[in-house]
Write an enzyme that holds these catalytic residues in place. Sequence first.
Site, PDB file in Angstrom:
ATOM      1  N   LYS A  98      27.588  66.443 -11.978  1.00 27.60           N
ATOM      2  CA  LYS A  98      26.775  67.556 -11.458  1.00 27.60           C
ATOM      3  C   LYS A  98      25.931  68.151 -12.594  1.00 27.60           C
ATOM      4  CE  LYS A  98      26.100  70.645  -8.126  1.00 27.60           C
ATOM      5  NZ  LYS A  98      25.466  70.290  -6.879  1.00 27.60           N
ATOM      6  N   GLY A 156      21.883  77.341   0.440  1.00 25.42           N
ATOM      7  CA  GLY A 156      20.960  77.906  -0.533  1.00 25.42           C
ATOM      8  C   GLY A 156      19.742  78.544   0.115  1.00 25.42           C
ATOM      9  N   ASN A 157      19.291  77.985   1.256  1.00 24.01           N
ATOM     10  CA  ASN A 157      18.085  78.520   1.909  1.00 24.01           C
ATOM     11  C   ASN A 157      18.294  79.924   2.468  1.00 24.01           C
ATOM     12  OD1 ASN A 157      19.738  77.468   4.093  1.00 24.01           O
ATOM     13  ND2 ASN A 157      17.974  77.834   5.399  1.00 24.01           N
ATOM     14  N   LYS A 184      28.107  67.695   3.819  1.00 21.40           N
ATOM     15  CA  LYS A 184      28.381  68.533   4.994  1.00 21.40           C
ATOM     16  C   LYS A 184      29.133  67.722   6.048  1.00 21.40           C
ATOM     17  CE  LYS A 184      24.206  71.241   4.296  1.00 21.40           C
ATOM     18  NZ  LYS A 184      24.840  72.097   3.293  1.00 21.40           N
ATOM     19  N   LYS A 204      30.397  73.569  -2.099  1.00 15.79           N
ATOM     20  CA  LYS A 204      30.668  74.731  -1.241  1.00 15.79           C
ATOM     21  C   LYS A 204      30.989  74.329   0.200  1.00 15.79           C
ATOM     22  CE  LYS A 204      26.693  75.733   1.360  1.00 15.79           C
ATOM     23  NZ  LYS A 204      26.015  74.499   1.114  1.00 15.79           N
TER      24      LYS A 204
END
Length: 322
Positions: free
Chosen positions: A136, A18-19, A284, A221
Amino acid sequence: MPNNQQSDRRVAVIAIGGNSLVKDKAHRTVEDQYQAAGETAYHIAQMIKSGWDVAIGHGNGPQVGFILRRSELARHELHEVPLDVCGADTQGAIGYALQQNLYNHFLNMGINKPIATVVTQVEVDRNDPAFQNPTKPIGTFMDEPEALRRKRDEDWDVVEDAGRGWRRVVPSPLPVRVVELNAVKKLIDDGVVVITVGGGGIPVVADDAGHLKGIAAVIDKDFASGLLANSINADLYLISTAVEKGALNFGTPDETWVDHMTLSEAKGYLEEGIHFKKGSMAPKMQAVIWFLENGGKEAIITDPGNIERALAGETGTRITPD
Ligand code: ADP
Ligand code: MG
């Protein structure tokens, strides 16, 4: 000679966080996002210049939030946008920002490579346990009557969020299959830089006859990009996020930044449950673990500005098989 016949070919899947698109609340206009995408795209272009072929996955959480909010504000006049279509819309818009930035960097750097965004569906198992437990949160906060009305009329799952109001929640099932995989593979084999599985892919389920249908869900993602990396036998899974390295005991006085972990070490640390925060670094690490367990050779976690240095082994967290 087709690119896939070169023996020295190195293929990476890069998951950009997102960053890379929204830096903070004060920088989230379309123009801000374009600029931010340009910075990350510059480092990816450098990587490509040094010989890598890449497929790029990206997040879309804030962008989907913006579409849902617009859609909500306009609903007295226009139909609302379903979540799977928000996924498709954001894949297109973010893909556009990335492919134009890459194109311009390529021009400046003398790189001659085609770039394409693939609107990508990712199949999930309709029996995934996540469907029994939607977790979510998406969209804006609602008051209780509105939440209960949506639950009744639109079959939404809604939860009260720690005194802040009510929110819709959707399931977050695991990705099973990249539907457009063969198209993506052909593009990569032909040397095309591909932007795909944006936002984790548009979640779809198959019926008994195999026909697909979009559903209201969100796929992680990092998981979807990891699945893509395994599916195309990528040499490297690179996760570009907001931190230069992963840390043990993150956010505590004992915080230790890590240069290298083996697969077993990564699994051990993840199991301990204290090092990688849920919903940010933990997925991650889980994605990296699955990638390596399924034949991946190397994963790196770093931030956009350090991609070139991390590839040179100077920084980032590198995770390798035992
Ligand atoms: P992305 O948009 O790239 O998925 P996330 O915010 O989901 O980014 O995850 C990256 C964030 O994870 C970092 O900015 C950091 O604040 C947080 N984080 C949690 N645990 C760790 C850890 N052990 N090491 C480094 N960063 C961590
Ligand atoms: Mg994240």
